[in-house]
Write an enzyme that holds these catalytic residues in place. Structure first.
Site, PDB file in Angstrom:
ATOM      1  N   SER A   5      50.260  55.715  47.868  1.00 45.18           N
ATOM      2  CA  SER A   5      49.394  56.298  46.832  1.00 45.18           C
ATOM      3  C   SER A   5      49.053  55.265  45.760  1.00 45.18           C
ATOM      4  O   SER A   5      47.911  55.150  45.312  1.00 45.18           O
ATOM      5  CB  SER A   5      50.102  57.482  46.159  1.00 45.18           C
ATOM      6  OG  SER A   5      50.370  58.491  47.089  1.00 45.18           O
ATOM      7  N   ARG A  18      39.420  66.477  59.073  1.00 46.90           N
ATOM      8  CA  ARG A  18      40.031  66.936  57.820  1.00 46.90           C
ATOM      9  C   ARG A  18      38.982  67.399  56.809  1.00 46.90           C
ATOM     10  O   ARG A  18      37.887  66.855  56.761  1.00 46.90           O
ATOM     11  CB  ARG A  18      40.931  65.842  57.237  1.00 46.90           C
ATOM     12  CG  ARG A  18      42.090  65.543  58.167  1.00 46.90           C
ATOM     13  CD  ARG A  18      42.984  64.456  57.657  1.00 46.90           C
ATOM     14  NE  ARG A  18      43.735  64.881  56.477  1.00 46.90           N
ATOM     15  CZ  ARG A  18      44.575  64.099  55.825  1.00 46.90           C
ATOM     16  NH1 ARG A  18      44.748  62.851  56.219  1.00 46.90           N
ATOM     17  NH2 ARG A  18      45.225  64.535  54.779  1.00 46.90           N
ATOM     18  N   SER A  36      46.281  69.662  44.693  1.00 48.47           N
ATOM     19  CA  SER A  36      45.917  68.459  45.454  1.00 48.47           C
ATOM     20  C   SER A  36      45.687  67.291  44.513  1.00 48.47           C
ATOM     21  O   SER A  36      44.732  67.282  43.734  1.00 48.47           O
ATOM     22  CB  SER A  36      44.647  68.703  46.280  1.00 48.47           C
ATOM     23  OG  SER A  36      44.166  67.467  46.797  1.00 48.47           O
ATOM     24  N   ASP A  94      54.638  65.486  51.849  1.00 51.03           N
ATOM     25  CA  ASP A  94      54.706  64.631  53.038  1.00 51.03           C
ATOM     26  C   ASP A  94      56.095  64.593  53.662  1.00 51.03           C
ATOM     27  O   ASP A  94      56.282  63.995  54.728  1.00 51.03           O
ATOM     28  CB  ASP A  94      54.278  63.199  52.680  1.00 51.03           C
ATOM     29  CG  ASP A  94      52.781  63.114  52.422  1.00 51.03           C
ATOM     30  OD1 ASP A  94      52.029  63.904  53.017  1.00 51.03           O
ATOM     31  OD2 ASP A  94      52.360  62.260  51.618  1.00 51.03           O
ATOM     32  N   LYS A 148      46.887  68.449  56.953  1.00 48.89           N
ATOM     33  CA  LYS A 148      47.259  67.041  56.840  1.00 48.89           C
ATOM     34  C   LYS A 148      46.718  66.281  58.060  1.00 48.89           C
ATOM     35  O   LYS A 148      45.808  66.735  58.724  1.00 48.89           O
ATOM     36  CB  LYS A 148      48.786  66.926  56.702  1.00 48.89           C
ATOM     37  CG  LYS A 148      49.294  67.374  55.336  1.00 48.89           C
ATOM     38  CD  LYS A 148      48.722  66.470  54.265  1.00 48.89           C
ATOM     39  CE  LYS A 148      49.421  66.507  52.954  1.00 48.89           C
ATOM     40  NZ  LYS A 148      48.848  65.568  51.991  1.00 48.89           N
ATOM     41  N   ARG A 156      53.958  60.642  60.267  1.00 52.79           N
ATOM     42  CA  ARG A 156      55.183  61.248  59.737  1.00 52.79           C
ATOM     43  C   ARG A 156      55.883  62.126  60.780  1.00 52.79           C
ATOM     44  O   ARG A 156      57.111  62.207  60.792  1.00 52.79           O
ATOM     45  CB  ARG A 156      54.887  62.027  58.465  1.00 52.79           C
ATOM     46  CG  ARG A 156      54.317  61.116  57.380  1.00 52.79           C
ATOM     47  CD  ARG A 156      54.413  61.673  55.995  1.00 52.79           C
ATOM     48  NE  ARG A 156      53.496  60.985  55.099  1.00 52.79           N
ATOM     49  CZ  ARG A 156      53.740  59.816  54.519  1.00 52.79           C
ATOM     50  NH1 ARG A 156      54.881  59.180  54.751  1.00 52.79           N
ATOM     51  NH2 ARG A 156      52.847  59.258  53.713  1.00 52.79           N
TER      52      ARG A 156
END
Length: 448
Positions: free
Chosen positions: A29, A129, A174, A326, A353, A401
């Site tokens: 991020s 997405r 978000s 996450d 996601k 992930r």
């Protein structure tokens, strides 16, 4: 939906404890934002510890395409010469954001405030997405969007010639939508206001201040109100990117589950809006502590020490979701090894996601003999008290992930666990298997 050349990877119990100190890749991020703010600042920003995964490299390429000078000067060391707020130029070609939802959504915010025309696409996963959640509020600036059905990529944007400030209340928690609105607001005169009902990660606010913008945050009856004064002069500032807590989650949970282990993960970002997993693992009884706490680049940082613990199931409240969105797949692995039942509540956001992460996490557990159920937006996991059967092959759905969570399970299960495609791990954690094998002192993770 397959990747041209899947790279399966299998993990097995290492037979001895995990031990050692390690650093994990830089926070994803913060890495994205460092490149973007560097491109908007006047002067040259020196970045150290940048995550050099594929997602962040896409952001670097996009900033170059928009006229900033971006160069790598060493491992994790980058230099960005910016163009000032409002100074980005029209890209000559399509911006390909690969697998990165963060890069795509934040970049739409940047572009909305600039009078440029641009087209954007991504890989097969990113093209599925939802982008409507950002294009809708960004339209208030005066920017126009053309998208595929459902607001999906590829899309075209014409940024606003005279952008208007945004006043927006987020319908879902978000950080990406909030950040896109704030980035668009940089180019608009006056005050941009975003209200979030549940606090989400605040790296954008912290970094805006670090580069000289005026950002205030206050709690109101409607929620957390973030206010940005438009058209600031952003000035280049050095950024030291801490280790990504979402990446640290994998070696930490591995250490908690493999008997006798003790692992230290150094220089991890400890932003309180990112540490939901640490809070949850401690509630489960984890021997997990922080040493050497300090502040770097406006963010709290420290070293995490994790030691093997017999965990106990807990109920995770829905309000914690934004601070660990996450980490649910790897938490589900910890829950599988725990004693008793763990209930994770309010996981609607996991469905949009890189994959439908809620369904994929459930399938990961089921494939390896762990009983779990989905009730509405809750995931309920029946712990095995340290006796995960394993032996399954996990469909990763191009989701890094899910792949890493499957491999962590393999280290703690009775039979090896296979991830059907581990290629996507490189988007966030290059060298993951090598690093974990170093802690194990053996090839615990290898091609099947």
């Amino acid at each position: 939906m397959s990747h041209p050349d899947p790279r399966p990877l299998q993990a097995r119990a290492p037979g001895s404890p995990l031990a050692g100190r390690l650093g994990v890749p830089g926070d994803k991020s913060i890495s994205h934002r460092a490149l973007m703010f560097g491109a908007l600042a006047v002067g040259t920003t020196e970045i150290s510890g940048l995550l050099e995964g594929e997602d962040v490299l896409r952001t670097a390429a996009a900033m170059r395409a928009l006229g900033a000078e971006v160069e790598r000067v060493g491992p994790g060391a980058w230099r960005v010469s910016g163009r000032g707020v409002g100074g980005l130029v029209e890209p000559a070609d399509v911006l390909d954001m690969g697998n990165s939802g963060t890069a795509a959504r934040l970049l739409l915010g940047l572009l909305a405030g600039h009078p440029v025309f641009a087209t954007m696409t991504g890989d097969a996963s990113l093209r599925k997405r939802p982008m409507k959640r950002v294009t809708e509020p960004l339209s208030a600036t005066g920017a126009a969007f053309w998208t595929r059905e459902g607001g999906r990529l590829p899309l075209a944007i014409r940024g606003a010639a005279d952008p208007l400030p945004i006043d927006y209340t987020l319908p879902v928690a978000s950080a990406q939508v909030k950040s896109a609105c704030l980035l668009a607001g940089l180019c608009a005169p006056g005050t941009t206001r975003v209200v979030e009902r549940e606090p989400t990660r605040d790296h954008t606010e912290n970094m805006l201040r670090h580069f000289g913008a005026t950002v205030s945050v206050e709690d109101t009856a409607q929620g957390r109100l973030v206010t940005l004064e438009g058209q600031p002069e952003l000035v280049a500032a050095p950024v030291l990117v801490p280790g990504d807590p979402s990446s640290a989650a994998f070696p930490i949970v591995s250490a908690l589950l493999v008997p006798g282990s003790r692992v230290v993960v150094e220089n991890i970002g400890l932003n309180p809006l990112r540490t939901g997993l640490i809070t949850t693992l401690r509630e489960m009884g984890a021997a997990l502590r922080v040493e050497n706490e300090r502040v770097a680049g406006g963010e709290p940082v420290g070293d995490l020490v994790a030691e093997y613990t017999e965990l106990t199931g807990v109920t995770v409240p829905p309000g914690r979701a934004p601070s660990m969105i996450d980490e649910y797949p790897v938490l589900a692995v910890a829950a599988a090894a725990a004693r008793g039942v763990t209930r994770m509540t309010g996981l609607a956001e996991l469905r949009v996601k890189e994959s439908d992460r809620l369904a994929a996490t459930f399938a990961l557990l089921a494939a390896n003999g762990v009983k779990a159920t989905i009730e509405g937006d809750d995931l309920i996991v029946e712990g095995t008290a340290g006796a995960i059967p394993g032996g399954g092959t996990v469909e990763t759905h191009m989701d890094h992930r899910i792949a890493m969570s499957a491999l962590v399970m393999g280290l703690a299960a009775r039979a090896p666990v296979t991830a059907d495609d581990a290629a996507f791990i490189d988007t966030s954690f290059p060298g993951f298997a090598t690093l974990m094998n170093g802690l194990a002192g053996t090839e615990a993770m290898a091609a099947p």
